[in-house]
Structures are given as C-alpha cells and as structure tokens.
Design an enzyme around this catalytic site. Structure first.
Site, PDB file in Angstrom:
ATOM      1  CD  GLN A  43      -0.136  -1.180   3.218  1.00  0.00           C
ATOM      2  OE1 GLN A  43      -0.149  -2.211   2.564  1.00  0.00           O
ATOM      3  NE2 GLN A  43       0.078  -1.167   4.520  1.00  0.00           N
ATOM      4  N   GLY A  46       1.668   3.598  -3.313  1.00  0.00           N
ATOM      5  CA  GLY A  46       0.838   4.698  -3.783  1.00  0.00           C
ATOM      6  C   GLY A  46       0.201   5.536  -2.693  1.00  0.00           C
ATOM      7  CG  HIS A  47      -2.329   5.735   1.120  1.00  0.00           C
ATOM      8  ND1 HIS A  47      -2.180   5.983   2.460  1.00  0.00           N
ATOM      9  CD2 HIS A  47      -3.528   6.251   0.781  1.00  0.00           C
ATOM     10  CE1 HIS A  47      -3.252   6.610   2.909  1.00  0.00           C
ATOM     11  NE2 HIS A  47      -4.082   6.781   1.913  1.00  0.00           N
ATOM     12  CG  PHE A  48      -0.063   9.774   0.143  1.00  0.00           C
ATOM     13  CD1 PHE A  48      -0.929   9.909  -0.918  1.00  0.00           C
ATOM     14  CD2 PHE A  48      -0.565   9.783   1.429  1.00  0.00           C
ATOM     15  CE1 PHE A  48      -2.288  10.099  -0.707  1.00  0.00           C
ATOM     16  CE2 PHE A  48      -1.926   9.963   1.642  1.00  0.00           C
ATOM     17  CZ  PHE A  48      -2.793  10.113   0.579  1.00  0.00           C
ATOM     18  CB  ILE A  53      -0.024   7.863   5.595  1.00  0.00           C
ATOM     19  CG1 ILE A  53       0.837   9.114   5.759  1.00  0.00           C
ATOM     20  CG2 ILE A  53      -1.079   7.781   6.697  1.00  0.00           C
ATOM     21  CD1 ILE A  53       0.080  10.405   5.495  1.00  0.00           C
TER      22      ILE A  53
END
Length: 145
Positions: A43, A46-48, A53
C-alpha cells in the site's frame, strides 16, 4: 499466539494478513494483537510515495481480523470450508493520528454483545500508547455456498 497460530484462525495471507502476533487473549472477552508496519508493504507504493501513511481502511481491517480470532476462540472453532467470517458493520470510527512505516500498531478489541449470530466489538488501535483509531465493528459468520 505467533504468526503460525494466527494463520490457523484467519484465512487471509500476504499481502492482506494484518496480524503479526497475539499478545493477550481472554477467551470470550478481549484480545490484544500486534501489526508491525513496514515500508515493504504494497500500500505504501501509492499511499503516499513521498510520505507513506497506512490507509485508515487497513487499520480498520487489522482490527476486524483481530475480532475474527477473538470470535473463533470464543466459539472454540476455526474457519471451515463453506464458511466465511465477515465484517457487516462499522460505527463510530475515528482516525486521530497517522500510522507510518516503523510503527507498531497495537490492536485492542473487546466483545460488547453477541445477538443472533452478530458480534459487536469495541476496538482501539494505538501506537506508543497514543490512540490512533477507535471504532465499533459488527461481524458474523456466513455460509459461502
């Protein structure tokens, strides 16, 4: 419970198994579990990218997985083919702080009620004794056939 024991109670596997260890378990009452958050989790791509986070939904899912272990232990059973333990409701969710790689998420879950096959839990996730997320979750076991 170590990770091998956890896998006996949850059907989830990488990258969606979000419980690393169970620290405390009072059958029929409560559970305390850990999720070690690492930069290598998908995750964070892309987050972030510039400020990773943990998504709030992943924190809620980790809490839901802890409820699954607690419920199966209370019923003295394990997941079986043709059955799935599922999240059916989320109430009073609050996200108070961010979770970043390197954090150790402590998942605390207590049984509130069990009525007509619906389990209601009071849940809290903390990092370094600070509340990150709180929620009430409802879950049940259903036939998949």
């Amino acid at each position: 419970m170590n990770i091998q024991d956890v896998k006996n109670y949850l059907p989830h596997r990488y990258p969606f198994l979000l419980i690393d260890r169970v620290l405390e378990l009072e059958v029929g009452k409560s559970i305390v579990a850990l999720k070690n958050v690492t930069f290598n989790e998908p995750q964070f791509i892309g987050h972030f990218p510039d400020q990773p986070i943990m998504p709030g939904v992943m924190i809620v899912e980790a809490l839901a997985q802890a409820t699954g272990i607690l419920a199966f232990k209370a019923e003295v059973s394990k997941p079986t083919n043709g059955q799935i333990y599922m999240l059916v409701g989320i109430d009073k969710v609050r996200f108070k702080r961010m979770v970043e790689p390197g954090d150790q998420l402590r998942l605390e879950v207590g049984i509130v009620t069990v009525k007509r096959g619906i389990w209601k839990f009071k849940c809290k996730a903390t990092v370094d004794s600070q509340t990150i997320t709180s929620a009430e979750l409802m879950c049940t076991q259903k036939a998949t056939d």
